[in-house]
Design an enzyme around this catalytic site. Structure first.
Site, mmCIF file in Angstrom:
data_model
loop_
_atom_site.group_PDB
_atom_site.id
_atom_site.type_symbol
_atom_site.label_atom_id
_atom_site.label_comp_id
_atom_site.label_asym_id
_atom_site.label_seq_id
_atom_site.Cartn_x
_atom_site.Cartn_y
_atom_site.Cartn_z
ATOM 1 N N ASP A 57 30.222 49.970 44.650
ATOM 2 C CA ASP A 57 30.094 49.463 43.288
ATOM 3 C C ASP A 57 31.149 50.192 42.457
ATOM 4 O O ASP A 57 31.080 51.414 42.299
ATOM 5 C CB ASP A 57 28.679 49.760 42.769
ATOM 6 N N ASN A 85 39.852 44.001 42.337
ATOM 7 C CA ASN A 85 39.667 42.623 41.875
ATOM 8 C C ASN A 85 38.336 42.416 41.139
ATOM 9 O O ASN A 85 38.144 41.407 40.464
ATOM 10 C CB ASN A 85 39.753 41.722 43.132
ATOM 11 N N SER A 147 44.799 39.365 33.882
ATOM 12 C CA SER A 147 44.711 37.993 33.383
ATOM 13 C C SER A 147 45.774 37.731 32.327
ATOM 14 O O SER A 147 46.108 38.625 31.533
ATOM 15 C CB SER A 147 43.328 37.774 32.756
ATOM 16 N N TYR A 166 36.603 40.587 27.320
ATOM 17 C CA TYR A 166 37.316 40.347 28.589
ATOM 18 C C TYR A 166 38.811 40.621 28.422
ATOM 19 O O TYR A 166 39.422 41.361 29.206
ATOM 20 C CB TYR A 166 37.073 38.899 29.030
ATOM 21 N N LYS A 170 41.138 43.670 29.978
ATOM 22 C CA LYS A 170 42.277 43.390 30.870
ATOM 23 C C LYS A 170 43.574 43.948 30.264
ATOM 24 O O LYS A 170 44.452 44.399 30.991
ATOM 25 C CB LYS A 170 42.413 41.889 31.125
ATOM 26 N N VAL A 199 41.932 29.690 38.008
ATOM 27 C CA VAL A 199 41.463 29.407 39.369
ATOM 28 C C VAL A 199 40.010 28.923 39.348
ATOM 29 O O VAL A 199 39.145 29.541 38.697
ATOM 30 C CB VAL A 199 41.561 30.686 40.241
ATOM 31 N N THR A 201 36.752 29.103 40.632
ATOM 32 C CA THR A 201 35.918 29.918 41.523
ATOM 33 C C THR A 201 34.429 29.645 41.289
ATOM 34 O O THR A 201 33.582 30.409 41.722
ATOM 35 C CB THR A 201 36.213 31.422 41.338
HETATM 36 N N1 LIG Z 1 39.098 32.680 38.067
HETATM 37 C C1 LIG Z 1 40.077 32.708 37.178
HETATM 38 O O1 LIG Z 1 40.523 31.680 36.649
HETATM 39 C C2 LIG Z 1 40.702 34.024 36.794
HETATM 40 C C3 LIG Z 1 41.738 34.001 35.838
HETATM 41 C C4 LIG Z 1 42.343 35.194 35.482
HETATM 42 C C5 LIG Z 1 41.914 36.379 36.060
HETATM 43 N N2 LIG Z 1 40.892 36.366 36.974
HETATM 44 C C6 LIG Z 1 40.485 37.647 37.564
HETATM 45 O O2 LIG Z 1 40.483 37.535 38.980
HETATM 46 C C7 LIG Z 1 39.445 38.366 39.536
HETATM 47 C C8 LIG Z 1 38.540 37.520 40.414
HETATM 48 O O3 LIG Z 1 38.061 36.430 39.646
HETATM 49 P P1 LIG Z 1 36.932 35.449 40.206
HETATM 50 O O4 LIG Z 1 36.986 34.225 39.377
HETATM 51 O O5 LIG Z 1 37.031 35.356 41.686
HETATM 52 O O6 LIG Z 1 35.625 36.284 39.794
HETATM 53 P P2 LIG Z 1 34.113 36.137 40.275
HETATM 54 O O7 LIG Z 1 33.923 34.912 41.099
HETATM 55 O O8 LIG Z 1 33.287 36.331 39.049
HETATM 56 O O9 LIG Z 1 33.934 37.413 41.212
HETATM 57 C C9 LIG Z 1 33.912 38.681 40.662
HETATM 58 C C10 LIG Z 1 33.691 39.660 41.789
HETATM 59 O O10 LIG Z 1 33.535 40.969 41.222
HETATM 60 C C11 LIG Z 1 32.427 41.567 41.841
HETATM 61 N N3 LIG Z 1 31.833 42.613 41.011
HETATM 62 C C12 LIG Z 1 31.246 42.493 39.791
HETATM 63 N N4 LIG Z 1 30.816 43.685 39.386
HETATM 64 C C13 LIG Z 1 31.124 44.573 40.371
HETATM 65 C C14 LIG Z 1 30.922 45.956 40.553
HETATM 66 N N5 LIG Z 1 30.287 46.691 39.633
HETATM 67 N N6 LIG Z 1 31.371 46.558 41.705
HETATM 68 C C15 LIG Z 1 31.997 45.829 42.658
HETATM 69 N N7 LIG Z 1 32.217 44.507 42.538
HETATM 70 C C16 LIG Z 1 31.778 43.890 41.410
HETATM 71 C C17 LIG Z 1 31.469 40.443 42.116
HETATM 72 O O11 LIG Z 1 30.590 40.853 43.135
HETATM 73 P P3 LIG Z 1 29.001 40.612 43.133
HETATM 74 O O12 LIG Z 1 28.800 39.439 44.035
HETATM 75 O O13 LIG Z 1 28.448 41.878 43.670
HETATM 76 O O14 LIG Z 1 28.588 40.350 41.701
HETATM 77 C C18 LIG Z 1 32.438 39.368 42.601
HETATM 78 O O15 LIG Z 1 32.727 39.524 43.966
HETATM 79 C C19 LIG Z 1 38.727 38.988 38.345
HETATM 80 O O16 LIG Z 1 39.254 40.262 38.090
HETATM 81 C C20 LIG Z 1 39.058 38.042 37.199
HETATM 82 O O17 LIG Z 1 39.012 38.650 35.944
HETATM 83 C C21 LIG Z 1 40.273 35.222 37.339
#
Ligand SMILES: NC(=O)c1ccc[n+]([C@@H]2O[C@H](COP(=O)([O-])OP(=O)(O)OC[C@H]3O[C@@H](n4cnc5c(N)ncnc54)[C@H](OP(=O)(O)O)[C@@H]3O)[C@@H](O)[C@H]2O)c1
Length: 267
Positions: A57, A85, A147, A166, A170, A199, A201
């Site tokens: 964590d 990440n 981001s 957020y 970042k 993305v 997700t």
């Molecule tokens: N998706 C987009 O469009 C986008 C755009 C710009 C930037 N990003 C960045 O890209 C990264 C991934 O995005 P995503 O959309 O794949 O996010 P996501 O689906 O919300 O996944 C976030 C991940 O972080 C983990 N997490 C949360 N709290 C945690 C903690 N305390 N310790 C360890 N792990 C933890 C979650 O695990 P649990 O299953 O344990 O909760 C999950 O695996 C993030 O940093 C996000 O800000 C995403």
């Protein structure tokens, strides 16, 4: 033959990093998750002997230090690339503008804590815990997933005023990466803040409010990049991110770059 550690690898972009990296059997992939028993991750690990699932964590210093020790036991004490990440947000306040942040210290902490804990404190603890491994690695790369929402030019052009905590977290991550780059350059270690693009997700069917919010965002994004058609898939984002990480060197260390490898095309 490279080794990678990915935090927040249980789903979304993190899991896709693990999937693509694991496809090369010469890679060792350390998958840092809060719940190692989650079915998706167990399945990935059982199909790929080069994937090692480690509990961690990022918001708990003891937990992430233990994760780094477990990683060192797998790799013999080295690591080529750390990809931090993990991310969390306070969903309830995501649509609030700065002027709507209440005069209530506890409420403000509730709004900011998830983002600051994962991006800022988590970024520091994870990086410092894995640094001894990175120092002994060949590639010596630290990547924090950031981001475009934290890029000043992007905010000013798009007019996006919400997602305050957020974006602030970042932006802090970007500064923190520049600080790591400045400190660690003499030791040959490179650090990068990397935006993965926009993305998709979301898991399962999107509720109508999320579809609506996506449409609002698309219009704002198109002000900055008129050719943006919508979200890209994790496969494309991670494939491009890995190319940017591959090219990371002493010239690009300390920067925020997009998955396209520049500071112009964020989407
Ligand atoms: N998706 C987009 O469009 C986008 C755009 C710009 C930037 N990003 C960045 O890209 C990264 C991934 O995005 P995503 O959309 O794949 O996010 P996501 O689906 O919300 O996944 C976030 C991940 O972080 C983990 N997490 C949360 N709290 C945690 C903690 N305390 N310790 C360890 N792990 C933890 C979650 O695990 P649990 O299953 O344990 O909760 C999950 O695996 C993030 O940093 C996000 O800000 C995403």
């Amino acid at each position: 033959m490279s080794s990678y550690a990915v935090t927040g690898a249980s789903k979304g972009i993190g899991r896709e990093f693990v999937r693509q990296l694991a496809a090369d059997p010469t890679n060792t992939v350390l998958t840092i998750v809060r719940n190692p028993e989650s079915p998706d991750i167990s399945e990935l690990a059982s199909n790929h002997p080069n994937v090692h699932v480690i509990r961690g964590d990022v918001t708990d210093p003891k937990s992430i230090l233990e994760a780094a020790s477990a990683a060192a036991a797998v790799t013999g004490g080295t690591l080529d690339v750390l990809i931090h990440n993990s991310n969390a947000v306070d969903i309830a306040s995501i649509s609030s503008n700065p002027t709507q942040i209440p005069f209530d210290a506890e409420a403000v902490r509730r709004i900011f804590d998830p983002s600051l804990s994962t991006a800022i404190y988590g970024g520091l603890w994870t990086t410092n815990a894995f640094l001894p491994l990175i120092e002994r690695g060949v590639q010596k790369k630290i990547v924090h997933i950031s981001s475009a929402m934290a890029d000043l030019d992007f905010i000013n052009k798009s007019g996006i005023s919400y997602a305050v905590a957020y974006a602030v977290a970042k932006a802090g991550m970007n500064v923190q990466i520049a600080k790591y780059a400045a400190e660690l350059a003499p030791r040959g270690i490179k650090a990068l803040a990397l935006s993965p693009g926009w993305v998709d997700t979301w898991e399962g069917e999107k509720p109508s409010q999320v579809v609506e919010a996506d449409n609002v965002m698309l219009k704002q994004f198109q002000v900055v990049e008129p050719d943006c058609k919508g979200q890209i898939q994790p496969e494309e984002s991670v494939r491009k991110c890995l190319q940017v990480i591959e090219r990371l060197d002493a010239k690009t260390t300390g920067l925020l770059l997009s998955h396209n490898g520049d500071q112009a095309k964020w989407l």
